[in-house]
Design an enzyme around this catalytic site. Structure first.
Site, PDB file in Angstrom:
ATOM      1  CG  ASN A  10      52.491  40.730  30.084  1.00  0.00           C
ATOM      2  OD1 ASN A  10      51.439  41.178  29.625  1.00  0.00           O
ATOM      3  ND2 ASN A  10      52.706  40.607  31.392  1.00  0.00           N
ATOM      4  CB  SER A  32      64.347  44.778  34.186  1.00  0.00           C
ATOM      5  OG  SER A  32      63.527  45.604  34.991  1.00  0.00           O
ATOM      6  CD  GLU A  35      57.210  38.035  34.896  1.00  0.00           C
ATOM      7  OE1 GLU A  35      57.668  38.572  33.887  1.00  0.00           O
ATOM      8  OE2 GLU A  35      56.069  38.278  35.313  1.00  0.00           O
ATOM      9  CD  GLU A  46      52.492  44.097  36.300  1.00  0.00           C
ATOM     10  OE1 GLU A  46      51.772  43.878  35.314  1.00  0.00           O
ATOM     11  OE2 GLU A  46      53.688  44.439  36.204  1.00  0.00           O
ATOM     12  N   GLY A  53      59.869  45.944  35.741  1.00  0.00           N
ATOM     13  CA  GLY A  53      59.744  47.361  35.413  1.00  0.00           C
ATOM     14  C   GLY A  53      60.696  48.277  36.167  1.00  0.00           C
ATOM     15  CG  HIS A  81      52.014  39.228  35.766  1.00  0.00           C
ATOM     16  ND1 HIS A  81      52.299  40.375  36.487  1.00  0.00           N
ATOM     17  CD2 HIS A  81      52.934  39.168  34.776  1.00  0.00           C
ATOM     18  CE1 HIS A  81      53.341  40.976  35.946  1.00  0.00           C
ATOM     19  NE2 HIS A  81      53.744  40.260  34.901  1.00  0.00           N
ATOM     20  CE  LYS A 111      54.086  43.772  32.539  1.00  0.00           C
ATOM     21  NZ  LYS A 111      54.910  44.137  33.677  1.00  0.00           N
TER      22      LYS A 111
END
Ligand code: 13P
Length: 249
Positions: free
Chosen positions: A8, A210, A166, A98, A172, A96, A10
Site C-alpha cells: 500500500n 509496521s 491492521e 486512515e 507506521g 483502511h 498510500k
C-alpha cells in the site's frame, strides 16, 4: 493457499518513481528461482494506469486504495468500481483506518463499497483493527468481531474478498503485536467467517502494521496468516523484496 503480499503505497511518490519501483519489483520476481506469493501493488489513483502498464500480463496485480460505492454520477473527486476495473485494477482496499479516521467513513459506507466492488468484479480487502485504548481495555476481540459483523455484506464467496487485520497502534509506529496477539485475532476472524458461511476459513486473512524486512518472516510463519499488507516498507525495493521472499507458501 498461496500467501498474498500487498504493498500500500498510500499518498507517496511521483509518476517516475511509481514506474521505476513497479519495474524493479517485476524484475526481481521474474528472476526468482523459488515459488512466490501473490504480489499486489496499490499506488495512488493518478499512477494506477502507469503501474498497470508496467505490470500488464505479469504475475503482479494492481489494486486501488479506495473506491466510491455508486456506479457513476455527481461525486466530485471520487472514483467508481467501473473506472478502477477499466484501468486494470483487480483489487481495492476498503475501510483502511486512515479512511475511517480522516474521512469519517462509517461501517455502512464501507459495506456498500464492498458490495459495489464485488458486484463490479473488484476484490475488496477489508481493513479492520482496534485502537491502542481498545486493546489496553481488553476490547480488541470484541471490536474486531463487531467490525466483521457491521462491515461485511450478507453474502459473498470466499474468493471475492480478503480481510486485513491492521491494529491502529501498529500502523507506521514500529510497534508490532506479538505472534500470540496476531494469532488470537486471526483465529477469531477465521472462526467468525467459518460460522457465517461454508468455506469461510478460506477467506485470506492478512496482517498489516509496521511490517519490515526484519519481522516479516516471523509473522508469515504464523498458522492463520495468509499474507501481509505493507505500508512504508513497500516503497523500498530491497525491503519489500525481502518481505516477498519471506513468504512460506
Ligand atoms: P505501515 O506498514 O507503514 O505501518 O502501514 C501499514 C498500513 O497501513 C498498510 O495498509
Amino acid at each position: 493457499m498461496q500467501q498474498y503480499i500487498i504493498g500500500n503505497w498510500k499518498m507517496n511518490g511521483t509518476k517516475v518513481e511509481a514506474k521505476k519501483l513497479a519495474a524493479s519489483f517485476l524484475k526481481r520476481i521474474q528472476e526468482a528461482t523459488r515459488p512466490l506469493p501473490h504480489v499486489i501493488l496499490c499506488p495512488s489513483y493518478p499512477y494506477l494506469s502507469t503501474v498497470v502498464e508496467v505490470l500488464k500480463g505479469t504475475v503482479i496485480q494492481v489494486g486501488a486504495q479506495d473506491v466510491h460505492p455508486e456506479k457513476a454520477g455527481s461525486f466530485t473527486g471520487d472514483v467508481s468500481v467501473t473506472q478502477l476495473v477499466d484501468v486494470g485494477c483487480m483489487y481495492v482496499l476498503v475501510g483502511h483506518s486512515e479512511r475511517r479516521r480522516h474521512h469519517f467513513e462509517t461501517s455502512h459506507l464501507i459495506r456498500r463499497k464492498i458490495e459495489a466492488s464485488i458486484q463490479g468484479g473488484l476484490r475488496p480487502v477489508l481493513c479492520i483493527g482496534e485502537t491502542a485504548e481498545e486493546r489496553k481495555s481488553g476490547k480488541a476481540l470484541h471490536i474486531i468481531a463487531n467490525q466483521l459483523l457491521s462491515d461485511l455484506p450478507e453474502t459473498f464467496n470466499t474468493h471475492q474478498i480478503m480481510i486485513a487485520y491492521e491494529p491502529l497502534w501498529a500502523i507506521g509506529t514500529g510497534e508490532v503485536p506479538t505472534g500470540e496477539q496476531i494469532e488470537e485475532v486471526m483465529g477469531l476472524i477465521k472462526h467468525e467467517l467459518a460460522s457465517r458461511m461454508g468455506g469461510g476459513a478460506l477467506v485470506p486473512t492478512l496482517y498489516g502494521g509496521s511490517v519490515t524486512a526484519q519481522n516479516a518472516a516471523a509473522i508469515l510463519e504464523l498458522a492463520h496468516i495468509d499474507g501481509l499488507l505493507v505500508g512504508g516498507a513497500s516503497l523500498k525495493l530491497e525491503d519489500f523484496w525481502q518481505i516477498i521472499n519471506a513468504s512460506t507458501r
